[in-house]
Design a protein around this motif. Structure first.
Motif, PDB file in Angstrom:
ATOM      1  N   GLN A 150       0.836  -1.189   0.000  1.00 27.93           N
ATOM      2  CA  GLN A 150       0.000   0.000   0.000  1.00 27.93           C
ATOM      3  C   GLN A 150       0.874   1.243   0.000  1.00 27.93           C
ATOM      4  O   GLN A 150       1.946   1.264   0.605  1.00 27.93           O
ATOM      5  CB  GLN A 150      -0.912   0.013   1.224  1.00 27.93           C
ATOM      6  CG  GLN A 150      -1.919  -1.139   1.254  1.00 27.93           C
ATOM      7  CD  GLN A 150      -2.799  -1.074   2.490  1.00 27.93           C
ATOM      8  OE1 GLN A 150      -2.422  -0.514   3.510  1.00 27.93           O
ATOM      9  NE2 GLN A 150      -3.984  -1.659   2.384  1.00 27.93           N
ATOM     10  N   GLU A 169       2.381   4.734   0.985  1.00 26.50           N
ATOM     11  CA  GLU A 169       2.517   5.444   2.254  1.00 26.50           C
ATOM     12  C   GLU A 169       1.803   6.795   2.135  1.00 26.50           C
ATOM     13  O   GLU A 169       2.036   7.554   1.203  1.00 26.50           O
ATOM     14  CB  GLU A 169       3.993   5.649   2.600  1.00 26.50           C
ATOM     15  CG  GLU A 169       4.210   6.218   3.990  1.00 26.50           C
ATOM     16  CD  GLU A 169       5.683   6.314   4.366  1.00 26.50           C
ATOM     17  OE1 GLU A 169       5.971   6.387   5.581  1.00 26.50           O
ATOM     18  OE2 GLU A 169       6.538   6.316   3.457  1.00 26.50           O
ATOM     19  N   TYR A 214      -0.428  11.532  -0.784  1.00 23.33           N
ATOM     20  CA  TYR A 214       0.759  10.692  -0.877  1.00 23.33           C
ATOM     21  C   TYR A 214       1.901  11.314  -0.069  1.00 23.33           C
ATOM     22  O   TYR A 214       2.096  12.536  -0.085  1.00 23.33           O
ATOM     23  CB  TYR A 214       1.203  10.541  -2.331  1.00 23.33           C
ATOM     24  CG  TYR A 214       0.233   9.789  -3.203  1.00 23.33           C
ATOM     25  CD1 TYR A 214      -0.579   8.784  -2.688  1.00 23.33           C
ATOM     26  CD2 TYR A 214       0.119  10.089  -4.564  1.00 23.33           C
ATOM     27  CE1 TYR A 214      -1.467   8.097  -3.492  1.00 23.33           C
ATOM     28  CE2 TYR A 214      -0.776   9.406  -5.378  1.00 23.33           C
ATOM     29  CZ  TYR A 214      -1.561   8.410  -4.829  1.00 23.33           C
ATOM     30  OH  TYR A 214      -2.451   7.729  -5.632  1.00 23.33           O
ATOM     31  N   ARG A 259       6.161   2.194  -0.536  1.00 24.06           N
ATOM     32  CA  ARG A 259       5.092   1.212  -0.394  1.00 24.06           C
ATOM     33  C   ARG A 259       5.256   0.493   0.937  1.00 24.06           C
ATOM     34  O   ARG A 259       6.361   0.082   1.304  1.00 24.06           O
ATOM     35  CB  ARG A 259       5.157   0.182  -1.532  1.00 24.06           C
ATOM     36  CG  ARG A 259       5.226   0.776  -2.911  1.00 24.06           C
ATOM     37  CD  ARG A 259       3.980   1.479  -3.321  1.00 24.06           C
ATOM     38  NE  ARG A 259       2.830   0.572  -3.365  1.00 24.06           N
ATOM     39  CZ  ARG A 259       1.646   0.910  -3.868  1.00 24.06           C
ATOM     40  NH1 ARG A 259       1.444   2.136  -4.344  1.00 24.06           N
ATOM     41  NH2 ARG A 259       0.655   0.051  -3.889  1.00 24.06           N
TER      42      ARG A 259
END
Length: 256
Positions: A93, A95, A102, A113
Protein backbone atom coordinates in the motif's frame (compact mmCIF):
# COMPACT_ATOMS: atom_id res chain seq x y z
CA UNK A 1 -10.94 40.14 -44.57
CA UNK A 2 -10.86 41.21 -40.91
CA UNK A 3 -12.05 38.38 -38.66
CA UNK A 4 -14.99 38.74 -36.29
CA UNK A 5 -12.63 38.22 -33.31
CA UNK A 6 -10.40 41.07 -34.48
CA UNK A 7 -13.40 43.32 -35.07
CA UNK A 8 -14.75 42.64 -31.58
CA UNK A 9 -11.32 43.25 -30.10
CA UNK A 10 -11.12 46.63 -31.84
CA UNK A 11 -14.61 47.54 -30.64
CA UNK A 12 -13.61 46.59 -27.10
CA UNK A 13 -10.48 48.76 -27.19
CA UNK A 14 -12.26 51.65 -28.90
CA UNK A 15 -15.05 51.46 -26.36
CA UNK A 16 -12.60 51.55 -23.45
CA UNK A 17 -10.75 54.49 -24.99
CA UNK A 18 -13.98 56.38 -25.68
CA UNK A 19 -15.28 55.74 -22.19
CA UNK A 20 -12.06 56.96 -20.61
CA UNK A 21 -11.98 60.04 -22.85
CA UNK A 22 -15.60 60.85 -22.09
CA UNK A 23 -15.05 60.49 -18.36
CA UNK A 24 -12.07 62.84 -18.52
CA UNK A 25 -13.90 65.40 -20.64
CA UNK A 26 -17.00 65.80 -18.47
CA UNK A 27 -16.63 68.46 -15.72
CA UNK A 28 -16.91 67.09 -12.20
CA UNK A 29 -19.94 69.28 -11.53
CA UNK A 30 -21.77 67.83 -14.52
CA UNK A 31 -20.86 64.18 -13.91
CA UNK A 32 -23.79 62.00 -12.81
CA UNK A 33 -23.59 60.39 -9.40
CA UNK A 34 -22.69 56.73 -9.19
CA UNK A 35 -25.15 54.06 -8.11
CA UNK A 36 -25.12 54.30 -4.26
CA UNK A 37 -25.87 50.59 -3.86
CA UNK A 38 -22.83 49.69 -5.96
CA UNK A 39 -20.67 52.02 -3.87
CA UNK A 40 -22.01 50.44 -0.68
CA UNK A 41 -21.26 46.93 -1.93
CA UNK A 42 -17.74 48.01 -2.87
CA UNK A 43 -17.22 49.39 0.62
CA UNK A 44 -18.21 46.06 2.15
CA UNK A 45 -15.97 43.98 -0.15
CA UNK A 46 -12.65 44.33 1.77
CA UNK A 47 -14.17 42.87 4.95
CA UNK A 48 -15.83 40.02 3.01
CA UNK A 49 -12.57 39.22 1.20
CA UNK A 50 -10.51 39.43 4.38
CA UNK A 51 -12.84 37.02 6.19
CA UNK A 52 -12.29 34.48 3.41
CA UNK A 53 -8.50 34.95 3.24
CA UNK A 54 -8.27 34.53 7.01
CA UNK A 55 -10.35 31.33 6.99
CA UNK A 56 -8.40 30.00 4.01
CA UNK A 57 -5.06 30.78 5.69
CA UNK A 58 -6.07 29.06 8.93
CA UNK A 59 -7.14 25.95 7.04
CA UNK A 60 -3.95 25.84 4.95
CA UNK A 61 -1.73 26.36 8.01
CA UNK A 62 -3.41 23.46 9.81
CA UNK A 63 -3.16 21.30 6.68
CA UNK A 64 0.59 21.94 6.36
CA UNK A 65 1.17 21.44 10.07
CA UNK A 66 -0.66 18.10 10.15
CA UNK A 67 1.04 16.91 6.99
CA UNK A 68 4.46 17.71 8.44
CA UNK A 69 3.59 15.89 11.68
CA UNK A 70 2.92 12.58 9.91
CA UNK A 71 5.16 9.79 11.30
CA UNK A 72 7.16 7.71 8.82
CA UNK A 73 6.58 3.99 8.53
CA UNK A 74 9.55 1.90 9.70
CA UNK A 75 12.00 1.30 6.86
CA UNK A 76 11.91 -2.43 7.60
CA UNK A 77 8.32 -2.69 6.37
CA UNK A 78 8.60 -0.40 3.33
CA UNK A 79 10.00 -0.54 -0.18
CA UNK A 80 11.13 2.36 -2.35
CA UNK A 81 8.41 3.42 -4.80
CA UNK A 82 9.16 2.76 -8.45
CA UNK A 83 6.51 5.02 -10.00
CA UNK A 84 3.41 7.14 -9.50
CA UNK A 85 0.84 5.14 -7.48
CA UNK A 86 -1.91 6.23 -9.88
CA UNK A 87 -0.23 4.74 -12.93
CA UNK A 88 2.26 2.10 -11.74
CA UNK A 89 1.26 -1.24 -10.23
CA UNK A 90 3.36 -1.97 -7.14
CA UNK A 91 3.17 -4.35 -4.17
CA UNK A 92 1.73 -3.28 -0.83
CA UNK A 93 0.00 0.00 0.00
CA UNK A 94 1.18 3.52 -0.75
CA UNK A 95 2.52 5.44 2.25
CA UNK A 96 0.11 8.30 3.06
CA UNK A 97 0.38 11.43 5.17
CA UNK A 98 -2.15 12.33 7.86
CA UNK A 99 -4.15 14.52 5.45
CA UNK A 100 -4.60 11.52 3.11
CA UNK A 101 -2.21 12.68 0.42
CA UNK A 102 0.76 10.69 -0.88
CA UNK A 103 3.77 10.95 1.44
CA UNK A 104 6.93 11.97 -0.43
CA UNK A 105 10.12 11.44 1.56
CA UNK A 106 13.03 13.81 1.11
CA UNK A 107 15.27 12.71 -1.73
CA UNK A 108 12.82 10.10 -3.05
CA UNK A 109 10.94 10.64 -6.31
CA UNK A 110 7.93 8.47 -5.51
CA UNK A 111 6.02 7.51 -2.34
CA UNK A 112 7.15 4.36 -0.58
CA UNK A 113 5.09 1.21 -0.39
CA UNK A 114 4.19 -0.40 2.92
CA UNK A 115 4.70 -4.09 2.20
CA UNK A 116 4.47 -5.59 5.70
CA UNK A 117 2.21 -5.06 8.70
CA UNK A 118 1.93 -6.27 12.29
CA UNK A 119 -0.09 -9.30 11.18
CA UNK A 120 2.76 -10.43 8.89
CA UNK A 121 5.28 -10.05 11.70
CA UNK A 122 3.03 -11.85 14.21
CA UNK A 123 2.72 -14.74 11.75
CA UNK A 124 6.53 -14.90 11.35
CA UNK A 125 6.97 -14.90 15.14
CA UNK A 126 4.65 -17.91 15.45
CA UNK A 127 6.54 -19.69 12.68
CA UNK A 128 9.89 -19.24 14.43
CA UNK A 129 8.35 -20.35 17.71
CA UNK A 130 7.36 -23.56 15.94
CA UNK A 131 10.92 -23.94 14.58
CA UNK A 132 12.31 -23.31 18.06
CA UNK A 133 10.14 -26.03 19.61
CA UNK A 134 11.09 -28.50 16.91
CA UNK A 135 14.79 -27.68 17.34
CA UNK A 136 14.51 -28.21 21.07
CA UNK A 137 12.96 -31.64 20.56
CA UNK A 138 15.59 -32.66 18.04
CA UNK A 139 18.45 -31.19 20.06
CA UNK A 140 19.54 -28.86 17.25
CA UNK A 141 21.18 -26.12 19.31
CA UNK A 142 22.21 -23.95 16.35
CA UNK A 143 18.70 -23.95 14.90
CA UNK A 144 17.24 -23.29 18.36
CA UNK A 145 19.48 -20.25 18.89
CA UNK A 146 18.80 -18.94 15.37
CA UNK A 147 15.03 -19.17 15.93
CA UNK A 148 15.34 -17.48 19.30
CA UNK A 149 17.36 -14.65 17.77
CA UNK A 150 14.76 -14.16 15.03
CA UNK A 151 11.92 -14.10 17.55
CA UNK A 152 13.70 -11.35 19.51
CA UNK A 153 14.29 -9.32 16.35
CA UNK A 154 10.71 -9.70 15.17
CA UNK A 155 9.27 -8.72 18.55
CA UNK A 156 11.26 -5.48 18.39
CA UNK A 157 9.95 -4.87 14.89
CA UNK A 158 6.41 -5.66 16.03
CA UNK A 159 6.73 -3.06 18.80
CA UNK A 160 8.06 -0.52 16.30
CA UNK A 161 5.14 -1.16 13.95
CA UNK A 162 2.62 -0.87 16.77
CA UNK A 163 4.16 2.44 17.84
CA UNK A 164 4.02 3.73 14.26
CA UNK A 165 0.40 2.68 13.78
CA UNK A 166 -0.61 4.37 17.04
CA UNK A 167 1.27 7.56 16.11
CA UNK A 168 -0.24 7.57 12.63
CA UNK A 169 -3.76 7.06 14.01
CA UNK A 170 -3.24 9.99 16.40
CA UNK A 171 -1.90 12.21 13.59
CA UNK A 172 -4.77 11.23 11.32
CA UNK A 173 -7.31 11.98 14.07
CA UNK A 174 -5.77 15.42 14.67
CA UNK A 175 -5.83 16.21 10.94
CA UNK A 176 -9.44 15.10 10.66
CA UNK A 177 -10.46 17.20 13.67
CA UNK A 178 -8.82 20.29 12.16
CA UNK A 179 -10.51 19.64 8.82
CA UNK A 180 -13.94 19.30 10.46
CA UNK A 181 -13.34 22.49 12.45
CA UNK A 182 -11.86 24.74 9.75
CA UNK A 183 -13.16 23.53 6.39
CA UNK A 184 -16.81 24.64 6.87
CA UNK A 185 -15.66 28.19 7.72
CA UNK A 186 -13.45 28.28 4.64
CA UNK A 187 -16.28 27.18 2.37
CA UNK A 188 -18.84 29.47 4.01
CA UNK A 189 -16.65 32.54 3.59
CA UNK A 190 -15.81 31.54 0.00
CA UNK A 191 -19.51 31.32 -0.79
CA UNK A 192 -20.09 34.71 0.83
CA UNK A 193 -17.22 36.18 -1.18
CA UNK A 194 -18.54 34.78 -4.47
CA UNK A 195 -22.08 35.94 -3.76
CA UNK A 196 -20.84 39.41 -2.91
CA UNK A 197 -18.89 39.51 -6.16
CA UNK A 198 -22.01 38.48 -8.06
CA UNK A 199 -23.99 41.23 -6.35
CA UNK A 200 -21.39 43.83 -7.38
CA UNK A 201 -21.33 42.65 -10.98
CA UNK A 202 -25.13 42.50 -11.19
CA UNK A 203 -25.57 46.05 -9.89
CA UNK A 204 -25.76 48.68 -12.69
CA UNK A 205 -22.74 50.97 -12.99
CA UNK A 206 -23.96 54.48 -13.86
CA UNK A 207 -20.53 56.03 -14.47
CA UNK A 208 -16.92 55.12 -15.12
CA UNK A 209 -16.46 55.12 -11.36
CA UNK A 210 -18.77 52.13 -11.16
CA UNK A 211 -16.87 50.36 -13.91
CA UNK A 212 -13.62 50.90 -12.01
CA UNK A 213 -15.27 49.54 -8.86
CA UNK A 214 -16.14 46.34 -10.72
CA UNK A 215 -12.65 46.04 -12.19
CA UNK A 216 -11.06 46.45 -8.75
CA UNK A 217 -13.44 43.84 -7.32
CA UNK A 218 -12.38 41.40 -10.03
CA UNK A 219 -8.72 42.04 -9.23
CA UNK A 220 -9.46 41.21 -5.58
CA UNK A 221 -11.17 37.96 -6.62
CA UNK A 222 -8.18 37.04 -8.80
CA UNK A 223 -6.02 36.85 -5.69
CA UNK A 224 -7.58 33.43 -5.08
CA UNK A 225 -5.80 30.33 -6.27
CA UNK A 226 -6.99 28.58 -9.42
CA UNK A 227 -8.95 25.88 -7.63
CA UNK A 228 -10.90 28.41 -5.59
CA UNK A 229 -11.66 30.63 -8.59
CA UNK A 230 -13.38 27.65 -10.22
CA UNK A 231 -16.14 28.28 -7.69
CA UNK A 232 -17.26 31.29 -9.73
CA UNK A 233 -17.77 29.08 -12.76
CA UNK A 234 -19.81 26.65 -10.67
CA UNK A 235 -22.09 29.56 -9.80
CA UNK A 236 -22.43 30.31 -13.48
CA UNK A 237 -20.91 33.76 -13.01
CA UNK A 238 -19.71 35.58 -16.11
CA UNK A 239 -18.15 38.62 -14.48
CA UNK A 240 -15.64 39.38 -17.25
CA UNK A 241 -18.47 39.65 -19.77
CA UNK A 242 -20.30 41.98 -17.39
CA UNK A 243 -17.31 44.31 -17.27
CA UNK A 244 -16.80 44.11 -21.04
CA UNK A 245 -20.43 45.07 -21.59
CA UNK A 246 -20.03 48.04 -19.27
CA UNK A 247 -16.91 49.20 -21.13
CA UNK A 248 -18.74 49.08 -24.46
CA UNK A 249 -21.79 50.85 -23.01
CA UNK A 250 -19.71 53.68 -21.54
CA UNK A 251 -17.69 53.88 -24.74
CA UNK A 252 -20.79 54.16 -26.91
CA UNK A 253 -22.25 56.77 -24.55
CA UNK A 254 -19.05 58.81 -24.75
CA UNK A 255 -18.83 58.52 -28.53
CA UNK A 256 -22.46 59.57 -29.07
Amino acid sequence: MTSIVETNRRRFLLGLAAASTAAAAVPASAAPAENPKLIALAGELPAVAEAYHRAYGEYEDAHKRNRAATPLAPDEITEIGIGCPRTTSQPGQVEMNSTLGYLYRKGEEFPRRIVRNSWDVWRDINEFRRIKRQAKKSGDVAEYLRAEEEITRLKKLEAKIDAYQTAYSDARAAAHADHERLYPAREKTLQAFAEHMSAIMAEPDWTMEGLIIKAEALIEWNRLDRQQKIYAHILGADWHTSIASSILRHGERGAA
